[in-house]
Write an enzyme that holds these catalytic residues in place. Sequence first.
Site, PDB file in Angstrom:
ATOM      1  CG  ASP A  76      -9.984  16.167 -15.060  1.00 31.22           C
ATOM      2  OD1 ASP A  76      -9.135  15.632 -15.732  1.00 31.22           O
ATOM      3  OD2 ASP A  76     -10.875  15.725 -14.473  1.00 31.22           O
ATOM      4  NE  ARG A 128      -2.609   0.434   3.418  1.00 26.35           N
ATOM      5  CZ  ARG A 128      -2.160   0.438   4.469  1.00 26.35           C
ATOM      6  NH1 ARG A 128      -1.476   1.684   4.717  1.00 26.35           N
ATOM      7  NH2 ARG A 128      -2.186  -0.439   5.679  1.00 26.35           N
TER       8      ARG A 128
HETATM    9  C1  LIG Z   1     -13.308   9.713 -16.189  1.00 30.82           C
HETATM   10  C2  LIG Z   1     -13.015  11.088 -15.634  1.00 30.82           C
HETATM   11  C3  LIG Z   1     -12.776  11.287 -14.324  1.00 30.82           C
HETATM   12  C4  LIG Z   1     -12.986  10.245 -13.213  1.00 30.82           C
HETATM   13  O1  LIG Z   1     -12.112   9.255 -13.426  1.00 30.82           O
HETATM   14  P1  LIG Z   1     -12.084   7.524 -12.983  1.00 30.82           P
HETATM   15  O2  LIG Z   1     -10.866   6.981 -13.179  1.00 30.82           O
HETATM   16  O3  LIG Z   1     -13.196   7.193 -13.668  1.00 30.82           O
HETATM   17  O4  LIG Z   1     -12.314   7.670 -11.476  1.00 30.82           O
HETATM   18  C5  LIG Z   1     -12.385  12.708 -13.897  1.00 30.82           C
HETATM   19  N1  LIG Z   1     -12.349  13.442 -14.825  1.00 30.82           N
HETATM   20  C6  LIG Z   1     -12.444  13.297 -16.073  1.00 30.82           C
HETATM   21  C7  LIG Z   1     -12.427  14.525 -17.294  1.00 30.82           C
HETATM   22  C8  LIG Z   1     -12.883  12.014 -16.543  1.00 30.82           C
HETATM   23  O5  LIG Z   1     -13.276  12.060 -17.778  1.00 30.82           O
END
Ligand SMILES: *Cc1c(COP(=O)(O)O)cnc(C)c1O
Length: 374
Positions: free
Chosen positions: A170, A46
């Site tokens: 993001d 972990r």
């Molecule tokens: C899919 C996605 C997430 C979340 O990620 P997971 O791996 O599904 O938990 C966050 N931001 C964006 C832009 C995504 O497309």
Amino acid sequence: MDLETRAIHVGQDPEPTTGAVVVPIFQTSTFAQPRVGEHLGYEYARTGNPTRTALEEVLASLEGADRAVCFASGLAAEDAIFRLLSPGDHVIMANDVYGGTWRQIDRVHRRWGIDVTAVDLADLDATAAAVRPETRLLWAETPSNPLLKILDLTALAELAHGHGARVVADNTFATPYLQQPLELGADLVVHSTTKYLGGHSDVVGGAVCTDAETAEELAFLQNAVGAVPGPFDAWLTLRGIKTLGVRMDRHCANAQRIAEALVDHPQVVEVAYPGLATHPGHELAAGQMRGFGGMVSLRVAGGIDAAKTVAERTELFFLAESLGGVESLIEHPGIMTHASVAGTDLEVPDDLLRLSVGIESADDLLDDLLQALG
Ligand SMILES: *Cc1c(COP(=O)(O)O)cnc(C)c1O
């Protein structure tokens, strides 16, 4: 070294005992220690695992970060970022973020005293007006999901830093191959590695890439909370990353071709793709991205029923959530990925379809869409 080379080499030297050229899957939960209180860099899986370390090293390099910290999913990575905050802190979030991001802050972290305001981050005056003394994070997603809006990361970083807040970008849709948010002024980059980084629709994962001090706090949370990726998941993601550049070039070329072909189609009301000169964020995207990505959204004439029919009629484009894999996908965000934001400010149009354009032949993909629209 250029990014394409680093994607294949950083953190991925041949394994020293055998010379294996691929980082092994260290499928072990614990590591034998030579003496009490002394170990060879790993104690318990972990806390750390060499396959995961390789992934963290290559991701940090690709994003130009001091360090990357990997998680079991993109949302687990986001959860770790929100856990850096304290009750009373405030977050400004783009009003068309990934539905799961909004659901997490709104329904999980709000209960623990984190406040959030959803704003159109393309509107810098509205964003500035939403800043409060307790604002700590400005959460940007560009291109956004599913409307593919482009945000000015440099301007948002300037605004946030002027108020002592940090910018989270993001970068899931763009990937570090197309966009380098840290270079543009963002402080943390978050990824769902499930998408383009993994690239083959066979693994779920997440990562945060940031400065050494913040990464230390995130690594503490990674171990203390425990939402870690297993070694096989880390290995699959590493394998995907090696071909990121060539895949993204093809995703971009195919998406551009499809967007241009659909723009004038009588059954299509609107196409959202930042590579179209008519897209409101086109100039900005051309300045801050190396390509326009593989995601295309379109509004279908005839409303929700027509949109559902098209989504169910494609054959090569699988009707499925997620994105970023080599195979093309189609989905209805209102009912599928973005159902969690129905009835909120983040609701999306119900005649909208989202395409994750894969790396198949563009001719075949276009034929499939035209037959589904026809
Ligand atoms: C899919 C996605 C997430 C979340 O990620 P997971 O791996 O599904 O938990 C966050 N931001 C964006 C832009 C995504 O497309």
